[in-house]
Write a protein that holds these residues in place. Structure first.
Motif, PDB file in Angstrom:
ATOM      1  N   THR A   2      66.518  14.448 -19.145  1.00 41.82           N
ATOM      2  CA  THR A   2      65.985  13.956 -19.703  1.00 41.82           C
ATOM      3  C   THR A   2      66.122  13.454 -21.031  1.00 41.82           C
ATOM      4  O   THR A   2      66.907  13.781 -21.116  1.00 41.82           O
ATOM      5  N   GLU A  28      57.887  15.485 -19.764  1.00 43.42           N
ATOM      6  CA  GLU A  28      59.337  14.437 -19.129  1.00 43.42           C
ATOM      7  C   GLU A  28      60.534  15.800 -19.604  1.00 43.42           C
ATOM      8  O   GLU A  28      61.438  14.988 -19.923  1.00 43.42           O
ATOM      9  N   GLY A  29      59.967  16.771 -19.272  1.00 44.01           N
ATOM     10  CA  GLY A  29      61.264  18.002 -19.232  1.00 44.01           C
ATOM     11  C   GLY A  29      62.144  18.234 -20.646  1.00 44.01           C
ATOM     12  O   GLY A  29      63.169  19.012 -19.940  1.00 44.01           O
TER      13      GLY A  29
END
Length: 264
Positions: A2, A28-29
């Motif tokens: 990420t 997006e982690g």
């Protein structure tokens, strides 16, 4: 890997651009996200939406009024007590102003608009900077030197240009741009990046809730070459890029995301 292995903090996260940004961090982690707003019910809804994206995300919900310095200090103290640091901060809390000329604007209305949009952003950014000064950079996505932290303030295209019936609002957003540039100069030596995003007319509850207000916005939509409102996701995308280690050499920038309004 990420792009966001650290801790994200988003103000104004109960709806609109703030909510879209918080959700984007999850998508997006990013696994540690603090969401802040004065709208408790909206924050709960945002938290539920984050959980639907990933059960692995830790969400900290902080109800805070950007006019209250003590609440902002307590917010930062709580985040640091929980996670030890703040790596990405997006200051999206704001109000639209009263939509009147200066002679029809009271001092109280002016103070409210600038109190939330500028003073509140300054108080929040000041707290974020103070914490970032204390922490080491996280590893970057490709091994380049990382930053101690990244702050993105939400300004406006109306911080760059003016429009009728918005002196208090335009002034507050121009102030955010000026603050961003000054902080970027002051904290570059500390390896902290400070930028801002200047959205154009964006489809959010703030702009779509009142048909009269929406009608007043239509000329601004028509002026922009792309001829449409932006989406909250499009603004969030710009915020996340500026926070990421793909933007390590971007400093003090006012990124206009407005469908071309300011170039027409």
């Amino acid at each position: 890997m990420t792009l966001f292995p650290g801790v994200a903090l988003v103000t104004g996260a109960a709806s609109g651009i703030g909510r879209a940004t918080a959700l984007s961090f999850a998508q997006e982690g990013c696994l540690k996200i603090c969401i802040c707003d004065r709208d408790a019910a909206g924050l709960q809804e945002t938290a539920q939406q984050i959980s639907s994206i990933s059960k692995d995300v830790e969400v900290s919900i902080k109800e805070v009024d950007m006019l209250q310095e003590d609440q902002i200090v307590a917010l930062m103290d709580g985040v640091v007590a929980q996670w030890g640091r703040v790596d990405y901060a997006v200051n999206a809390a704001g109000v639209v102003g009263n939509g009147q000329r200066s002679t029809s604007t009271s001092a109280a209305q002016f103070d409210l608009t600038n109190g939330v949009n500028y003073r509140g952003a300054w108080l929040m950014s000041r707290s974020e900077l103070a914490q970032m000064l204390k922490q080491d950079p996280l590893p970057s996505h490709d091994g380049r030197p990382g930053n101690r932290g990244a702050i993105v303030n939400i300004a406006s295209q109306l911080g760059v240009v003016g429009r009728p019936d918005a002196p208090a609002y335009c002034a507050s957003k121009a102030a955010v741009i000026g603050m961003t540039k000054c902080d970027a100069i002051d904290y570059s030596k500390d390896n902290i990046r400070v930028n801002c995003v200047c959205p154009g007319v964006t489809a959010t509850p703030m702009t779509q809730g009142d048909p009269v207000f929406l009608k007043k916005l239509q000329p601004a939509i028509d002026i922009a070459p792309m001829g449409r409102m932006g989406t909250a996701q499009e603004i969030a995308d710009a915020c996340l890029w500026l926070c990421s280690s793909k933007a390590t050499f971007v400093q003090g920038h006012a990124l206009v995301v407005d469908g071309g309004y300011v170039i027409n």
